[in-house]
Design an enzyme around this catalytic site. Structure first.
Site, mmCIF file in Angstrom:
data_model
loop_
_atom_site.group_PDB
_atom_site.id
_atom_site.type_symbol
_atom_site.label_atom_id
_atom_site.label_comp_id
_atom_site.label_asym_id
_atom_site.label_seq_id
_atom_site.Cartn_x
_atom_site.Cartn_y
_atom_site.Cartn_z
ATOM 1 N N HIS A 1 0.107 -1.937 -6.466
ATOM 2 C CA HIS A 1 1.500 -1.825 -6.031
ATOM 3 C C HIS A 1 2.115 -3.224 -6.086
ATOM 4 O O HIS A 1 1.579 -4.165 -5.479
ATOM 5 C CB HIS A 1 1.594 -1.354 -4.581
ATOM 6 C CG HIS A 1 1.066 0.023 -4.313
ATOM 7 N ND1 HIS A 1 1.898 1.114 -4.142
ATOM 8 C CD2 HIS A 1 -0.192 0.488 -4.136
ATOM 9 C CE1 HIS A 1 1.161 2.192 -3.873
ATOM 10 N NE2 HIS A 1 -0.109 1.839 -3.868
ATOM 11 N N ILE B 1 7.319 6.750 -7.209
ATOM 12 C CA ILE B 1 8.199 7.886 -6.922
ATOM 13 C C ILE B 1 8.688 7.868 -5.471
ATOM 14 O O ILE B 1 9.709 8.484 -5.154
ATOM 15 C CB ILE B 1 7.452 9.211 -7.240
ATOM 16 C CG1 ILE B 1 8.419 10.326 -7.562
ATOM 17 C CG2 ILE B 1 6.500 9.607 -6.124
ATOM 18 C CD1 ILE B 1 7.758 11.565 -8.173
ATOM 19 N N GLY C 1 -5.972 3.987 2.433
ATOM 20 C CA GLY C 1 -4.738 4.723 2.171
ATOM 21 C C GLY C 1 -4.556 5.121 0.723
ATOM 22 O O GLY C 1 -3.437 5.453 0.302
ATOM 23 N N GLN C 2 -5.642 5.127 -0.052
ATOM 24 C CA GLN C 2 -5.528 5.511 -1.469
ATOM 25 C C GLN C 2 -5.361 7.020 -1.578
ATOM 26 O O GLN C 2 -6.166 7.784 -1.024
ATOM 27 C CB GLN C 2 -6.781 5.061 -2.235
ATOM 28 C CG GLN C 2 -6.692 5.358 -3.730
ATOM 29 C CD GLN C 2 -7.882 4.812 -4.520
ATOM 30 O OE1 GLN C 2 -8.842 4.295 -3.954
ATOM 31 N NE2 GLN C 2 -7.803 4.941 -5.831
ATOM 32 N N HIS D 1 -4.752 1.390 -9.130
ATOM 33 C CA HIS D 1 -3.350 0.989 -9.292
ATOM 34 C C HIS D 1 -3.009 -0.158 -8.367
ATOM 35 O O HIS D 1 -3.517 -0.241 -7.254
ATOM 36 C CB HIS D 1 -2.398 2.169 -9.066
ATOM 37 C CG HIS D 1 -2.623 2.921 -7.789
ATOM 38 N ND1 HIS D 1 -3.658 3.815 -7.632
ATOM 39 C CD2 HIS D 1 -1.962 2.908 -6.615
ATOM 40 C CE1 HIS D 1 -3.609 4.348 -6.425
ATOM 41 N NE2 HIS D 1 -2.595 3.794 -5.761
HETATM 42 P P1 DGP Z 1 -1.763 5.028 -3.050
HETATM 43 O O1 DGP Z 1 -1.380 5.593 -1.721
HETATM 44 O O2 DGP Z 1 -2.114 3.557 -2.983
HETATM 45 O O3 DGP Z 1 -2.820 5.841 -3.749
HETATM 46 O O4 DGP Z 1 -0.444 5.088 -3.919
HETATM 47 C C1 DGP Z 1 -0.111 6.124 -4.775
HETATM 48 C C2 DGP Z 1 1.346 5.969 -5.068
HETATM 49 O O5 DGP Z 1 1.644 6.758 -6.190
HETATM 50 C C3 DGP Z 1 2.285 6.392 -3.958
HETATM 51 O O6 DGP Z 1 3.028 5.272 -3.508
HETATM 52 C C4 DGP Z 1 3.206 7.417 -4.595
HETATM 53 C C5 DGP Z 1 2.952 7.233 -6.067
HETATM 54 N N1 DGP Z 1 3.022 8.453 -6.850
HETATM 55 C C6 DGP Z 1 2.324 9.605 -6.616
HETATM 56 N N2 DGP Z 1 2.616 10.520 -7.549
HETATM 57 C C7 DGP Z 1 3.502 9.929 -8.386
HETATM 58 C C8 DGP Z 1 4.177 10.386 -9.561
HETATM 59 O O7 DGP Z 1 4.016 11.505 -10.041
HETATM 60 N N3 DGP Z 1 5.029 9.500 -10.153
HETATM 61 C C9 DGP Z 1 5.214 8.232 -9.672
HETATM 62 N N4 DGP Z 1 6.073 7.463 -10.331
HETATM 63 N N5 DGP Z 1 4.596 7.788 -8.580
HETATM 64 C C10 DGP Z 1 3.747 8.627 -7.943
#
Ligand code: DGP
Length: 115
Positions: free
Chosen positions: A103, A32, A94-95, A101
């Site tokens: 990236h 997102i 930074g989680q 997940h």
């Molecule tokens: P991290 O910081 O590694 O935990 O990454 C979490 C990621 O998840 C961050 O880059 C933004 C993404 N994210 C958070 N909420 C949502 C959501 O509701 N939808 C999508 N598509 N991504 C999300």
């Protein structure tokens, strides 16, 4: 009962996501808040909080996630230019979402060391 993570809610179809791949073990959707022209998150359907919570039985699952990443890199034309796979783990890593997940970032040159 602990609250569902945002990613579990996406798996359960409770909130929308731009899903680019799914199978019986995992889901891949666009981040997102993209940090690169291509920024896809690959997540297991199984609820695993982080790398710290992987069990021996998850060995095949993690291998599968990497093969899906390879497939997505090919599909999104990232193979020749290169790309980065990042798994933020815990607070210092930074989680921000407590569901494992990966990236997949591509479409621009990456820097090293990361911030
Ligand atoms: P991290 O910081 O590694 O935990 O990454 C979490 C990621 O998840 C961050 O880059 C933004 C993404 N994210 C958070 N909420 C949502 C959501 O509701 N939808 C999508 N598509 N991504 C999300």
């Amino acid at each position: 009962m602990t609250q569902k993570t945002i990613f579990k809610r996406i798996i359960d179809g409770e909130i929308p996501a731009d899903i680019v791949y799914q199978d019986d073990l995992c889901l891949a959707f666009r981040d997102i808040n993209p940090q690169a022209p291509t920024h896809i998150l690959v997540i297991p359907r199984k609820e695993i909080t982080s790398v710290n919570d992987l069990a021996d039985e998850d060995q095949t699952l993690v291998g599968h996630l990497y093969l899906v990443i390879r497939h997505l890199a090919e599909e999104h034309q990232l193979v020749s230019s290169g790309y980065r796979v990042v798994v933020n783990t815990g607070a210092d890593g930074g989680q921000t979402v407590d569901h494992l997940h990966f990236h997949l970032l591509g479409g621009r040159s990456m820097q090293w060391p990361p911030g």
